[in-house]
Design a protein around this motif. Structure first.
Motif, mmCIF file in Angstrom:
data_model
loop_
_atom_site.group_PDB
_atom_site.id
_atom_site.type_symbol
_atom_site.label_atom_id
_atom_site.label_comp_id
_atom_site.label_asym_id
_atom_site.label_seq_id
_atom_site.Cartn_x
_atom_site.Cartn_y
_atom_site.Cartn_z
ATOM 1 N N ARG A 16 19.789 -68.764 -2.658
ATOM 2 C CA ARG A 16 19.111 -68.901 -1.369
ATOM 3 C C ARG A 16 19.069 -67.556 -0.652
ATOM 4 O O ARG A 16 19.972 -66.734 -0.808
ATOM 5 C CB ARG A 16 19.839 -69.931 -0.512
ATOM 6 C CG ARG A 16 19.687 -71.341 -1.090
ATOM 7 C CD ARG A 16 20.429 -72.387 -0.277
ATOM 8 N NE ARG A 16 20.206 -73.709 -0.826
ATOM 9 C CZ ARG A 16 20.764 -74.205 -1.921
ATOM 10 N NH1 ARG A 16 21.597 -73.475 -2.609
ATOM 11 N NH2 ARG A 16 20.506 -75.431 -2.343
ATOM 12 N N ASN A 18 17.354 -65.775 3.275
ATOM 13 C CA ASN A 18 16.610 -65.947 4.523
ATOM 14 C C ASN A 18 15.324 -65.150 4.441
ATOM 15 O O ASN A 18 15.340 -63.985 4.044
ATOM 16 C CB ASN A 18 17.436 -65.465 5.724
ATOM 17 C CG ASN A 18 18.544 -66.427 6.064
ATOM 18 O OD1 ASN A 18 18.316 -67.619 6.164
ATOM 19 N ND2 ASN A 18 19.755 -65.912 6.229
ATOM 20 N N ASP A 43 10.065 -73.179 -0.284
ATOM 21 C CA ASP A 43 10.189 -72.835 1.139
ATOM 22 C C ASP A 43 11.299 -73.667 1.779
ATOM 23 O O ASP A 43 11.878 -74.548 1.130
ATOM 24 C CB ASP A 43 8.848 -72.986 1.860
ATOM 25 C CG ASP A 43 8.398 -74.425 2.044
ATOM 26 O OD1 ASP A 43 9.182 -75.375 1.816
ATOM 27 O OD2 ASP A 43 7.238 -74.613 2.440
ATOM 28 N N PRO A 44 11.621 -73.419 3.064
ATOM 29 C CA PRO A 44 12.721 -74.157 3.702
ATOM 30 C C PRO A 44 12.528 -75.674 3.720
ATOM 31 O O PRO A 44 13.506 -76.423 3.768
ATOM 32 C CB PRO A 44 12.739 -73.591 5.126
ATOM 33 C CG PRO A 44 12.198 -72.213 4.981
ATOM 34 C CD PRO A 44 11.133 -72.336 3.922
ATOM 35 N N SER A 64 6.772 -69.681 5.724
ATOM 36 C CA SER A 64 7.579 -70.195 6.827
ATOM 37 C C SER A 64 8.879 -69.402 6.929
ATOM 38 O O SER A 64 9.276 -68.718 5.997
ATOM 39 C CB SER A 64 7.863 -71.687 6.654
ATOM 40 O OG SER A 64 8.459 -71.944 5.415
ATOM 41 N N THR A 65 9.513 -69.515 8.076
ATOM 42 C CA THR A 65 10.756 -68.812 8.345
ATOM 43 C C THR A 65 11.942 -69.737 8.072
ATOM 44 O O THR A 65 11.888 -70.911 8.420
ATOM 45 C CB THR A 65 10.788 -68.327 9.811
ATOM 46 O OG1 THR A 65 9.705 -67.405 10.001
ATOM 47 C CG2 THR A 65 12.103 -67.647 10.153
ATOM 48 N N GLY A 66 12.981 -69.204 7.454
ATOM 49 C CA GLY A 66 14.184 -69.987 7.187
ATOM 50 C C GLY A 66 14.756 -69.670 5.829
ATOM 51 O O GLY A 66 14.417 -68.665 5.199
ATOM 52 N N VAL A 67 15.613 -70.565 5.360
ATOM 53 C CA VAL A 67 16.297 -70.381 4.086
ATOM 54 C C VAL A 67 15.400 -70.853 2.945
ATOM 55 O O VAL A 67 14.986 -72.016 2.903
ATOM 56 C CB VAL A 67 17.645 -71.138 4.069
ATOM 57 C CG1 VAL A 67 18.323 -70.990 2.717
ATOM 58 C CG2 VAL A 67 18.547 -70.629 5.184
ATOM 59 N N HIS A 68 15.083 -69.937 2.045
ATOM 60 C CA HIS A 68 14.269 -70.224 0.862
ATOM 61 C C HIS A 68 15.189 -70.388 -0.341
ATOM 62 O O HIS A 68 16.277 -69.809 -0.383
ATOM 63 C CB HIS A 68 13.281 -69.086 0.615
ATOM 64 C CG HIS A 68 12.205 -69.001 1.655
ATOM 65 N ND1 HIS A 68 12.451 -68.598 2.944
ATOM 66 C CD2 HIS A 68 10.891 -69.292 1.592
ATOM 67 C CE1 HIS A 68 11.328 -68.631 3.642
ATOM 68 N NE2 HIS A 68 10.361 -69.052 2.827
#
Length: 172
Positions: A16, A18, A43-44, A64-68
């Motif tokens: 994972r 960010n 994606d997250p 998108s923004t976040g943990v991939h």
């Protein structure tokens, strides 16, 4: 750069990181032993952004923004390969990128196998640049170079003895 192995035939590994919407990342995966490790990026929200086995790399703009999540499996689920997985942000350039100026030659080393060295420079639309990688005297291997525009679009790639000669389409 991650050195890892699929420990049991049919198993998978997950990693994972960010990410921010709009960033462009490159994932490279190479087998160190027998097998064909494949990568898939999610994606997250769990939606697939792409994946593949051959070529063993992906160039993807994050949506998108976040943990991939990156999942690695063996193609065919019939082997347990050791592999090296690398991820690098190409747009905007990673803070780890080494600045380089026109006319400058830099020495580097791709170590271990599947390492990625990033360089960045400021250019103006309309200028033509030449980028070339070459092994140092007495060294083995074939270094390859890739040129990305400021938005992360791949403008060209080449392996020695070739080089990239491209007019820049954007300033940055």
């Amino acid at each position: 750069l991650v050195n890892c192995a699929i420990d049991v035939v049919g198993d998978s590994d997950t990693f994972r990181f960010n990410g921010v919407a709009g960033e462009v990342v490159v994932l490279r995966n190479v087998a160190v032993t027998t097998g064909n490790p494949c990568v898939q990026l999610f994606d997250p929200g769990g939606s697939s952004l792409g994946g593949g086995c051959i070529p063993p790399w992906l160039l993807i703009r994050l949506t998108s923004t976040g943990v991939h999540t990156v999942e690695v499996i063996d193609f065919g689920n019939d082997q347990a390969p050791m592999y090296r997985l690398a991820i690098e942000r190409v747009a905007p350039p990673t803070p780890a990128a080494t600045p380089i100026q026109y006319g400058q030659t830099l020495d580097g080393e791709l170590n271990p196998i599947n390492d990625i060295d990033a360089f960045s420079f400021s250019g103006t639309a309309g200028e033509t640049v030449s980028v070339q990688g070459a092994p140092q005297t007495g060294q083995t291997g074939v270094p390859c170079v890739e040129l990305y525009d400021p938005l992360g679009t791949l403008m060209g790639g080449a392996c020695v003895p070739s080089r990239i000669d491209r007019p820049l389409t954007q300033t940055g």
